[in-house]
Design a protein around this motif. Structure first.
Motif, PDB file in Angstrom:
ATOM      1  N   THR A 176       4.379  -0.396   3.058  1.00 36.24           N
ATOM      2  CA  THR A 176       3.761   0.870   2.677  1.00 36.24           C
ATOM      3  C   THR A 176       4.838   1.821   2.175  1.00 36.24           C
ATOM      4  O   THR A 176       6.028   1.478   2.150  1.00 36.24           O
ATOM      5  N   LYS A 177       4.415   3.015   1.752  1.00 35.30           N
ATOM      6  CA  LYS A 177       5.350   3.944   1.108  1.00 35.30           C
ATOM      7  C   LYS A 177       5.128   5.366   1.612  1.00 35.30           C
ATOM      8  O   LYS A 177       3.985   5.782   1.829  1.00 35.30           O
ATOM      9  N   THR A 178       6.220   6.076   1.731  1.00 35.59           N
ATOM     10  CA  THR A 178       6.205   7.500   2.055  1.00 35.59           C
ATOM     11  C   THR A 178       6.538   8.281   0.791  1.00 35.59           C
ATOM     12  O   THR A 178       7.575   8.025   0.164  1.00 35.59           O
ATOM     13  N   PRO A 179       5.678   9.224   0.387  1.00 33.69           N
ATOM     14  CA  PRO A 179       5.982  10.035  -0.795  1.00 33.69           C
ATOM     15  C   PRO A 179       6.896  11.192  -0.417  1.00 33.69           C
ATOM     16  O   PRO A 179       7.021  11.540   0.766  1.00 33.69           O
TER      17      PRO A 179
ATOM     18  N   THR B 269       0.849  -1.183   0.000  1.00 32.09           N
ATOM     19  CA  THR B 269       0.000   0.000   0.000  1.00 32.09           C
ATOM     20  C   THR B 269       0.887   1.236   0.000  1.00 32.09           C
ATOM     21  O   THR B 269       2.088   1.159  -0.235  1.00 32.09           O
ATOM     22  N   ALA B 270       0.293   2.410   0.243  1.00 33.62           N
ATOM     23  CA  ALA B 270       1.057   3.656   0.235  1.00 33.62           C
ATOM     24  C   ALA B 270       0.228   4.767   0.851  1.00 33.62           C
ATOM     25  O   ALA B 270      -1.009   4.712   0.876  1.00 33.62           O
ATOM     26  N   ALA B 271       0.930   5.799   1.301  1.00 33.19           N
ATOM     27  CA  ALA B 271       0.246   6.981   1.831  1.00 33.19           C
ATOM     28  C   ALA B 271      -0.683   7.585   0.781  1.00 33.19           C
ATOM     29  O   ALA B 271      -1.779   8.056   1.093  1.00 33.19           O
ATOM     30  N   GLY B 272      -0.222   7.570  -0.469  1.00 26.69           N
ATOM     31  CA  GLY B 272      -0.982   8.221  -1.536  1.00 26.69           C
ATOM     32  C   GLY B 272      -2.181   7.464  -2.040  1.00 26.69           C
ATOM     33  O   GLY B 272      -2.900   7.964  -2.912  1.00 26.69           O
ATOM     34  N   TYR B 273      -2.418   6.276  -1.547  1.00 22.38           N
ATOM     35  CA  TYR B 273      -3.565   5.503  -2.011  1.00 22.38           C
ATOM     36  C   TYR B 273      -4.802   5.916  -1.217  1.00 22.38           C
ATOM     37  O   TYR B 273      -5.161   5.318  -0.209  1.00 22.38           O
TER      38      TYR B 273
ATOM     39  N   GLN C 139       8.933   1.936   2.215  1.00 23.89           N
ATOM     40  CA  GLN C 139       9.569   2.272   0.942  1.00 23.89           C
ATOM     41  C   GLN C 139       9.430   3.768   0.672  1.00 23.89           C
ATOM     42  O   GLN C 139       8.369   4.354   0.929  1.00 23.89           O
ATOM     43  N   LEU C 140      10.473   4.383   0.177  1.00 22.11           N
ATOM     44  CA  LEU C 140      10.336   5.723  -0.373  1.00 22.11           C
ATOM     45  C   LEU C 140       9.648   5.571  -1.722  1.00 22.11           C
ATOM     46  O   LEU C 140      10.086   4.766  -2.555  1.00 22.11           O
ATOM     47  N   HIS C 141       8.574   6.333  -1.925  1.00 24.22           N
ATOM     48  CA  HIS C 141       7.694   6.056  -3.062  1.00 24.22           C
ATOM     49  C   HIS C 141       8.307   6.438  -4.408  1.00 24.22           C
ATOM     50  O   HIS C 141       7.849   5.996  -5.455  1.00 24.22           O
TER      51      HIS C 141
ATOM     52  N   ASN D  85       5.936  11.650   8.607  1.00 24.23           N
ATOM     53  CA  ASN D  85       5.164  10.829   7.682  1.00 24.23           C
ATOM     54  C   ASN D  85       5.117   9.378   8.127  1.00 24.23           C
ATOM     55  O   ASN D  85       4.067   8.727   8.053  1.00 24.23           O
ATOM     56  N   VAL D  86       6.246   8.847   8.594  1.00 23.89           N
ATOM     57  CA  VAL D  86       6.258   7.466   9.080  1.00 23.89           C
ATOM     58  C   VAL D  86       5.328   7.317  10.277  1.00 23.89           C
ATOM     59  O   VAL D  86       4.633   6.301  10.428  1.00 23.89           O
TER      60      VAL D  86
END
Length: 328
Positions: A80-83, A52-56, A126-128, A109-110
């Protein structure tokens, strides 16, 4: 469901992972109840890796995953991912990491990711996206390493920028990442040149995204197909892109028929099996937003591997089409 090691330092994960972008939003209408049913069905089918990701959906995907896992006893690995902070995507060569991934920004953000997922430790952060301009001064990754030492993060990864996927090769060789996430599919085969061999050389886990080329390689679209305005694929397949893509998918179907395998494998099966034929690949995250899609994508793991001569034939479908995400 078969499992593979997520690199030298990771656990055994299902070779088919749950891609959780669509359940967060951005792919047209999506009902949360339908999303939760899909998540639960995937776990029932042996999927133990979710990406997944923050941006989803501004964290909506993460919160749905937390809700689903709250009622499950299985051990599920969540990435997950941090943009980066506001600026061009992907970062330009002129962007400073201090402006896009500062230590204060990363920590804040984390913390949001931890809250959304309802956990005190992220399995994989993950760095996005990234830029090669930071490779010689990769301070954001050192910040994540410190957070790992603090127990907030398990593994560290980078999701490649579409325009320069090979920028992660130096990061792998320098031991800065445990995992890389790359685009690799029947059309985009360039990672086979260096990224996959270097991953094997360095023990780096490989997550493959866009294995179905945003659904096109599943063979379910016609050249005239259109998407709702709130579905990002409206831009991805704008102009004549869909017709051009469908024409190439038909050639893949022809290869499958020539080998007499059209009744055993669907186009989606072939696309996923082509990626899984590479032993460097740890897991393939297929987008899943319904029980039907879960059943289709997870069944692939139960099928026999594609014949070697077919795999060689399929290499001819590599397509140097540029980067469609940028609107070309």
């Amino acid at each position: 469901m078969h499992t593979r090691s997520l690199g030298a330092h990771g656990p055994a994960v299902s070779e088919i992972g749950f891609g959780a972008w669509a359940i967060g939003g951005g792919w047209g209408d999506q009902n949360d109840e339908t999303s939760l049913k899909a998540l639960n069905q995937a776990i029932d089918r042996g999927v133990n890796f979710i990406d997944t990701a923050a941006g989803y959906g501004d964290g909506h995907s993460e919160r749905l995953i937390a809700k689903a896992l709250k009622n499950r006893s299985e051990s599920v690995f969540v990435a997950t991912k941090t943009p980066p902070a506001d600026g061009p995507w992907p970062p330009s060569p002129y962007c400073r990491w201090q402006d896009r991934y500062s230590a204060a920004y990363l920590r804040d953000n984390v913390h949001q990711r931890l809250n959304n997922l309802g956990t005190d430790r992220i399995d994989l952060l993950q760095l996005h996206t990234w830029t090669r301009a930071w490779n010689d001064d990769p301070q954001p990754l050192l910040v994540l390493r410190q957070m790992r030492e603090e127990g907030k993060i398990g593994l560290i990864g980078v999701s490649t920028p579409e325009q320069d996927q090979s920028c992660v090769i130096q990061l792998m060789r320098d031991g800065l990442v445990d995992v890389v996430q790359v685009i690799f599919n029947l059309f985009e085969q360039e990672p086979a040149a260096q990224i996959l061999p270097v991953a094997a050389e360095t023990g780096t886990g490989v997550i493959v995204r866009v294995s179905l080329d945003e659904g096109a390689l599943a063979g379910k679209y016609s050249g005239e197909h259109s998407f709702p305005d709130d579905d990002f694929r409206t831009r991805y397949f704008e102009g004549d892109r869909m017709q051009r893509t469908v024409d190439r998918v038909e050639k893949i179907r022809a290869d499958l028929k020539a080998f007499g395998l059209q009744d055993q494998y669907s186009p989606a099966d072939v696309a996923l099996k082509f990626v899984l034929a590479r032993p460097e690949v740890s897991t393939v995250i297929a987008g899943m937003r319904s029980v039907a899609q879960v059943d289709q994508n997870t069944r692939t793991s139960q099928l026999k591997d594609l014949p070697d001569d077919l795999l060689i034939q399929l290499r001819r479908h590599q397509w140097h089409r540029g980067v469609w995400y940028s609107g070309k």
